[in-house]
Design a protein around this motif. Structure first.
Motif: not given
Length: 154
Positions: A82-87, A116-118
């Motif tokens: 989930s975190l990588c997809v959000a990235s 980009f930071i997010i």
């Protein structure tokens, strides 16, 4: 045609967007690895669920113990995915913002930088969650003592 919509502007914007697109490719590769691990964990859960009702004693306890670990791993892998997809979504928004900024002549610099930071923070958290899942799996690998003893007798 207004100069903001010219071919040079489009090609320059595409050149600027290349780095985020390569980042997307890298994130895609990481997601592929994570999805593969998730699939293997799910396959193992299904195999244990089939054995669980027929097992008794120490074997049953081992199945329950492993199922609990696998359940934890599924949760952690899902968080990492989930975190990588959000990235990846945030990186896509960077590319979109680059084009919008170029064509409407707005000063989107702070927005693009923030996106980009997010994206990097989300990717970092996703990779840390993935590392946590790998550590869980490594800590749970134990060769049963009776198998080691039997091997030594031969």
């Amino acid at each position: 045609m207004p100069p903001a919509l010219g071919l040079v502007t489009v090609s320059t914007t595409i050149q600027t967007a290349i780095a985020p697109v390569f980042l997307l490719a890298g994130i895609g590769a990481v997601l592929n690895v994570m999805a593969g691990r998730l699939a293997r964990v799910v396959d193992r859960v299904r195999a244990l669920e089939a054995l669980h009702p027929r097992s008794t004693g120490p074997e049953h306890e081992r199945h329950v113990w492993e199922l609990r670990i696998l359940d934890r791993r599924i949760t952690v892998i899902n968080v990492a995915l989930s975190l990588c997809v959000a990235s990846a979504v945030a990186v896509c928004m960077v590319v979109v913002a680059l084009f919008i900024a170029r064509f409407v002549s707005w000063r989107f610099g702070p927005v693009i930088a923030a996106l980009f930071i997010i994206a990097m923070v989300l990717l970092t958290l996703g990779l840390l969650a993935f590392l946590h899942e790998v550590r869980i799996s490594l800590r749970s690998i134990h060769v049963r003592a009776e198998l080691l003893e039997e091997e030594q007798r031969r």
